[in-house]
Write an enzyme that holds these catalytic residues in place. Structure first.
Site, PDB file in Angstrom:
ATOM      1  CG  ASP A 105      52.922  23.306-110.710  1.00 49.85           C
ATOM      2  OD1 ASP A 105      52.642  22.269-110.068  1.00 49.85           O
ATOM      3  OD2 ASP A 105      52.417  24.416-110.476  1.00 49.85           O
ATOM      4  CE1 TYR A 217      46.347  24.683-107.473  1.00 51.03           C
ATOM      5  CE2 TYR A 217      47.189  26.915-107.206  1.00 51.03           C
ATOM      6  CZ  TYR A 217      47.408  25.556-107.306  1.00 51.03           C
ATOM      7  OH  TYR A 217      48.692  25.063-107.246  1.00 51.03           O
ATOM      8  CG  HIS A 272      55.818  18.789-108.341  1.00 52.57           C
ATOM      9  ND1 HIS A 272      55.323  18.440-109.585  1.00 52.57           N
ATOM     10  CD2 HIS A 272      55.305  20.028-108.068  1.00 52.57           C
ATOM     11  CE1 HIS A 272      54.542  19.403-110.038  1.00 52.57           C
ATOM     12  NE2 HIS A 272      54.523  20.377-109.145  1.00 52.57           N
TER      13      HIS A 272
END
Length: 296
Positions: A105, A217, A272
């Site tokens: 990730d 982010y 994931h």
């Protein structure tokens, strides 16, 4: 759940101030070093099942990313080039000049930047379940029929990038939010166990926890510029691209072939959160790759 090595000994906790931030990290095992980097919304605890599968042969170093877990909630510095520098300096501080590198990730995005900046230090790179900014991540966030149908619509990339609102809406609802979010990304929701949720909620509900997550982010466009610049010179070390059948899948390999010369790939039949859904299978692929074997 205590995190232990293959002999049941508790991992060792440490703290180091590097690159202007105080990082918390775990170490265990003996042998050549392997650096394990977690993603979001996780902490070093994400690797608890994988650690004892590697420690018979390797020394593992498992830090919390800046702003996450028990590392310092820094006010800035969340672009992946700077986060990579945190980890490079940590390994220097611990006396590890060369090492194997595993990232999943956002930890994979940091690992790519670390390998690009210090190719002479990274023996091998495992790049797991991440789309690099600048190489497709933004496309995954678009509101399109295809993205919505795929269940891999990464709407949160845009949501977290909005100043202040995500913190206002998530704070006080961390357990409900992260429980849904993490289980949604798995193929086996039961793999996200109550102890893991307790740990992640503890960390992300601490003062500044959600803000720091969002700052990662908010640096996405900067990351994209950095990644495109770094990709002008391909990675020289062997790369194992690890994808999941029910999440990123073949796109994981596709982008690594754009940025590295020596790539092999494997897709596991899970979602994931591979270190929590299939740790034995995952660690087996790591060990074979480290030994120079082809994926099974």
């Amino acid at each position: 759940m205590k995190i232990v090595d293959h002999e049941g000994n508790p991992v060792r906790h440490g703290r180091a101030t590097v690159n202007g931030v105080r990082l918390h990290y775990l170490t265990a095992g003996s042998g050549e070093p392997v650096l394990l980097l977690h993603g979001v919304p996780k902490t070093s605890y994400h690797w608890r099942h994988v650690i004892p599968l590697l420690t018979p042969q390797y020394t593992v170093v498992v830090p919390d990313m800046r702003g996450l877990g028990d590392s310092e909630h820094a006010t800035s510095g969340y672009d992946m080039r700077n986060v990579a520098e945190d980890f490079a300096q940590l390994m220097t501080e611990l006396g590890h000049e060369r090492f194997r590198l595993v990232g999943e990730d956002w930890g994979a995005a940091a690992a790519y930047q670390l390998a690009s900046a210090y190719p002479e230090r990274v023996r091998q790179l495992v790049y797991q379940e991440m789309i690099l900014p600048g190489f497709g991540l933004e496309d995954y966030s678009f509101l399109t029929p295809e993205n919505v149908r795929s269940y891999v619509w990464l709407w949160h990339i845009n949501f977290y990038s909005v100043p202040e609102f995500p913190e206002m809406l998530i704070n006080g609802h961390e357990r409900e939010y992260f429980s849904y979010f993490m289980k949604h990304e798995t193929h086996d929701p039961a793999a996200i166990t109550p102890d893991a949720l307790d740990e992640y909620v503890r960390c992300y509900s601490s003062p500044g926890g959600v803000r720091c997550m969002c700052e990662i982010y908010r640096a996405t466009l900067t990351d994209g510029d950095q990644n495109r610049a770094s990709a002008k010179k391909k990675l020289p070390m062997p790369v194992l691209a690890v994808g999941s059948e029910h999440f990123i899948g073949a796109d994981n390999e596709r982008q690594m072939r754009e940025v590295a010369d020596d790539v092999r790939a494997v897709i596991l039949p899970w979602g994931h959160q591979l270190a929590e859904e299939s740790p034995d299978e995952l660690a087996g692929h790591y060990l074979r790759f480290f030994a120079g074997e082809e994926p099974a």
